[in-house]
Design an enzyme around this catalytic site. Sequence first.
Site, short mmCIF file in Angstrom:
data_model
loop_
_atom_site.label_atom_id
_atom_site.label_comp_id
_atom_site.label_asym_id
_atom_site.label_seq_id
_atom_site.Cartn_x
_atom_site.Cartn_y
_atom_site.Cartn_z
N SER A 133 12.61 -6.03 3.66
CA SER A 133 12.06 -4.73 4.02
C SER A 133 12.35 -3.71 2.93
CB SER A 133 12.68 -4.25 5.33
OG SER A 133 12.20 -2.95 5.62
N LYS A 187 13.93 -9.28 11.43
CA LYS A 187 12.99 -8.43 10.67
C LYS A 187 11.90 -7.90 11.62
CE LYS A 187 10.58 -6.62 7.23
NZ LYS A 187 9.18 -6.74 7.50
N HIS A 190 13.36 -5.19 13.64
CA HIS A 190 13.45 -4.03 12.74
C HIS A 190 12.12 -3.27 12.73
CE1 HIS A 190 12.22 -2.35 8.85
NE2 HIS A 190 13.44 -1.90 8.74
N ASN A 191 11.04 -3.99 12.59
CA ASN A 191 9.73 -3.32 12.56
C ASN A 191 9.41 -2.66 13.90
OD1 ASN A 191 9.69 -4.66 10.10
ND2 ASN A 191 7.49 -5.00 10.19
N GLU A 194 11.27 0.44 14.07
CA GLU A 194 10.59 1.41 13.19
C GLU A 194 9.43 2.09 13.95
OE1 GLU A 194 9.54 -0.38 9.37
OE2 GLU A 194 7.62 0.65 9.46
#
Length: 484
Positions: A133, A187, A190-191, A194
Site C-alpha cells: 500500500s 491488505k 486495510h482498504n 480506508e
Amino acid sequence: MSAVAAVADIGLIGLAVMGQNLILNMNDNGFTVCAYNRTVSKVDHFLANEAKGTNIVGAHSIEEFCKKLKRPRKVMMLVKAGQAVDDFIDQVLPFLEKGDIIIDGGNSHFPDTIRRTKELEAKGFLFVGCGVSGGEEGARYGPSMMPGGSKDAWPHVKPIFQAIAAKVDGEPCCDWVGETGAGHYVKMVHNGIEYGDMQMICEAYHILKEALGLTADELGDIFTEWNQGELDSYLIEITRDILKFKDTDGSPLVEHIKDTAGQKGTGKWTVVSALDNGMPVTLIGEAVFARCLSAIKDERVRASSILSGPNAKFTGDKKQFIHDVSKALYASKIISYAQGFMLMREAAKENGWHLNNAGIALMWRGGCIIRSVFLGDIKTAYTKNPELENLLFDPFFTKAVTEATQGWRNVVSQGALLGVPTPAMSSALAFFDGYRHAVLPANLLQAQRDYFGAHTYQRLDNESWVHTNWTGRGGNVASTTYLA
Ligand SMILES: *[C@@H]1O[C@H](CO)[C@@H](O)[C@H](O)[C@H]1NC(C)=O
Ligand SMILES: *[C@@H]1O[C@H](CO)[C@@H](O)[C@H](O)[C@H]1NC(C)=O
Ligand SMILES: *[C@@H]1O[C@H](CO)[C@@H](O)[C@H](O)[C@H]1NC(C)=O
C-alpha cells in the site's frame, strides 16, 4: 545462454509504475534486482531510462530471468490480479527449484492467495502473498508491506522488504502477517478501513458545512487544527489541502467536483467477508453503501424535489459543535478499527492464521493511506496485550471512546434533527450502544422465529433448545434448519 551468472538478489516481473518504483527502491537500498516484462522492449526501455546508471539488470526471457537470480530464488510479481498471476506462476515454475520463493505483490483476492500457497507448497516451493500500500509514491520511497503465506520464506525476503518499507521512528512498516492468504486479507481490510475513514471525514465536512454554513476555507482551517491532535493522519492532512485548493477562478475546486463516488471493489470484498464471517463490520458497510447512494445521482436529484426534510436551523454553540464533530469522528474511527480487528480475528480463526495484531497496526502506521498517529496507539494496545479481545477493552481506548460519547451523540442527533445524513458516525454509535448492552431485544426475535417457524429457542435459565406451542393450534415439530 550458456553461462548466465546468478547476480540478482531478487527478480521482479511487471514493469508498470508500481513494479518500476519497487525495483528502484530496492536498488536504492543496495539490492541487485533483475527486471522482466512480457513485452521485452519495456525491459530495454526501463534499463536505458529510469534504471540507467543503477545496478539493475534485465532479462529477455523467463529462463534468463530465473538464471540471473541467486538461490533461493525470489521472484516477485507485480501483475494484474487474477489469471495473469497464475499464468506467470506456470511460466516460472519450470525454471525454479524446490525452496525457491514466488511473491505476489499485486492486489490479489485472498482466496486466490490461499489456493496458490497450498498448491505451491505441495510442489515444494514457497509462496508469499504480499499486500503493498502507498501507491506509486509509496512504492518508490517506502510502502507499507503486508506479507503472508509460507513462513519459511520470511527470513529470505525480510531483509529486502523491511529495507524498502516505510519507517516510523526507525521501525519498518512491514512484518510477517500470517499463514496462506493472511497478507492479502489484511491488505483488503486495510482498504475497507480506508473507505470508512474517508466516509467519516466526508460526514464531518458535510454536517459542518450544512449546520454551520462554513466555507471551504474555514473548513480547511478546522482540518488544519484537527491534524495537530488525536486525528493527525494522512487523510485529514490531504483533506485540509483539498479544501484550501482553488480553481482557476479562485473558488474552492472541491465545490466543482461531481458528487458521485467510484470504487474498485476492495471495500466491498471486506464487507462480503464480514457477512461471510458473521461479523458486524457496520461502519465499512455503511461507507460502501454511501458510495453506492452517491452513484445514483440522477435519481437523487429527482428525489430532492419530491421528498422534503426538516427546516430546522442549528441554534447551538458553534465552537462547541466543531469540537463535538471532531469527537464524533474520533469515536467512530475507534469503532471502525475495533470492527476491523474483530473481523480479522474471526477470519484468522476460520483460516487457522496466527495474526500478528501489533504488527498489523505497525504496518498501517506509516507508508499507507490510513497512516495516522492513532495507529501508534493501537500498536501500543496490542503490544501490551497480544490477546486483547477487543480494542475497546484496552484502557486507553475505553477512556477515549467514553470521553468522546457526549460530542458524538450530539452530532448524530443534530444530524437527525437537521436532516443531514451521518451513516458512518450514526451506525458506529448504534454499534457502540449495542455492543455495551448485555441484553439486546433478540429474545423477542427468537420468540418470533419460534412462533412462525418453530426454530426453537433457549431459555436464560436452561441451555436446551425448546419449542413453544404459541397459538394453541400449531404443530409441535420444531424446524431442524436452525440446528443443522
Ligand atoms: C509490462 O509493462 C507494462 C507497462 O510498461 C505493463 O502495463 C504490463 O502490465 C507489464 N506486463 C507484464 C506482465 O510484464
Ligand atoms: C432444561 O430443559 C429441558 C427441556 O425442556 C428439560 O428436559 C430439562 O430438565 C431442563 N433442565 C433443567 C436443569 O431445568
Ligand atoms: C397446542 O395447544 C393446543 C391448546 O392447548 C392443543 O390443543 C394442541 O394439541 C397443541 N398442539 C400440539 C401440537 O401440541
